[in-house]
Design an enzyme around this catalytic site. Sequence first.
Site: not given
Length: 534
Positions: A316-317, A320, A323
């Site tokens: 999940h992290e 980020h 991104h």
Amino acid sequence: QRCLPTGQTESNRPFFSKVNGENILMINKYIAVCCYIGRCAKCASLYMLKCLYFVFMFCCKIREIAYRIYLYPNADLMECLEELLRCRHKLAKLVGYESYAHRALKGTMAKTPEMVMNFLQLLTDRLSDKTAKDYRMMKDMKTKLNPRNAELMPWDHPYLSGVMRAERYNIEPSLYSPYLSLGACMEGLNNLFSQLYGVSLMSEHPRAGEVWSEDVRKLVHLTHPLMPLGQPVRSSSTPYAVVHETEGLLGYIYCDFFHRQDKPHQDCHFTIRGGRQCRDTGEYQLPVVVLMLSLPHPSRSAPALLTPGMMENLFHEMGHAMHSMLGRTRYQHVTGTRCATDFAEVPSILMEYFATDYRVISQFARHYETGQPLPESMVARLCESKKVCGAADTQLQIFYAVLDQIYHGVPQNRSTTEIIRDMQHKFYGLPYVPNTAWQLRFSHLIGYGAKYYSYLMSRAVASMVWKQCFVQDPLNREMGERYRREMLAHGGAKEPMRMVEGMLQKQPTIEDFVDALVSELNPNFETFLMDSES
């Protein structure tokens, strides 16, 4: 003579003394009778059942007490919250908006509070049958365990849903951890990014004084294969460089992965330096970000081993971080995750789908001692276990989002507690507990003001992207390049719904978002077949 819990008065001392004294003595008595007095097997079993029954009854009361103490109203905090909401509304009116929610939602996918409430109401309606079924299952479970008091209360929801998951799928995190060493997971991320984007992760030694702890590692993001694919990536807290196979160095990730005594206990991604086009040099300023987790340290006999939840948080992290790494914007204030809140969680939630797809997991999940792959049936059961009481869990998130919208909407001339009582009945379904103030523990009201719905909408978009673009082949390079081009490259410099349209190649509706979330809760019958065969 011990201190009373926060918010409790001296008049309540006898109640807490009784709980902490008589009940604990009673439970010790039952255990002592069962364990130390010689009895026949039948009598011993009977005493053990009595002991377990009392343990459950005791735990029920403790959960209720903990709930009431944790949510006990505080007059000063209540006034602080009410003043915050008044000031936010005043600010919005000063700059020409009907409410703070109207101001906060400008530039988001939802655009208006009316659209958010339509989304939440439609989702509630579509989930109603599934939610009612979940509540019936929890109520039946509580009736079995506590027939004297079977009414389902808010403190029962998280406990009973966990009991039901454990009972139905027997998920024990320690059985998964030997297959999920941190090094293997980082290697899996490296392989995934290489196949989707042509990107490699490289570990780089930081300079003296560059990092804030010796645990921190630095990753370089590359787009050319300076490091052979499949070679394990170092897994502590060195900076990692991110490198593309043709474009070269893309940026740096500092990985602060391990637990420390003075370290905040939270998993997060944050930006040290945003990417931007430098007008004076013509070059692109490379992004620098941090991934912060709280993972266990390796031991003398084993590497750092992750639970499934820890592995998903890592993915999940890292969503980020990618991104930020793959964004290429003119200005740094709109790069990477500096975008609309209801879009910012899409890349990270999408990574959770990769983290639970066996075609991805099978590339890296190996037992650290034997080298055996993680069985597919274990992954399937883990995925299905998340659907247990999933509708009730989603309904709770809807309730939170509705509360956030109403608090930041046009003032209603009634207290925040009166609002929570009414909305809990309408959008959650479990009774409000008198003399509690859950809104004082809702920290997202501060940072997310009027945008808590973003978690649900981001998950809906991620679900649609996964099902339309990656479910057939999660390692499809063409889709990976489209995803980078249409969604990751623009940060907040492009309207979020236009990015979603570019990826899905159609304009999604609120009904599409709701359908995506509801379909997530449908059972996978292949899992049942797999379990029956094994």
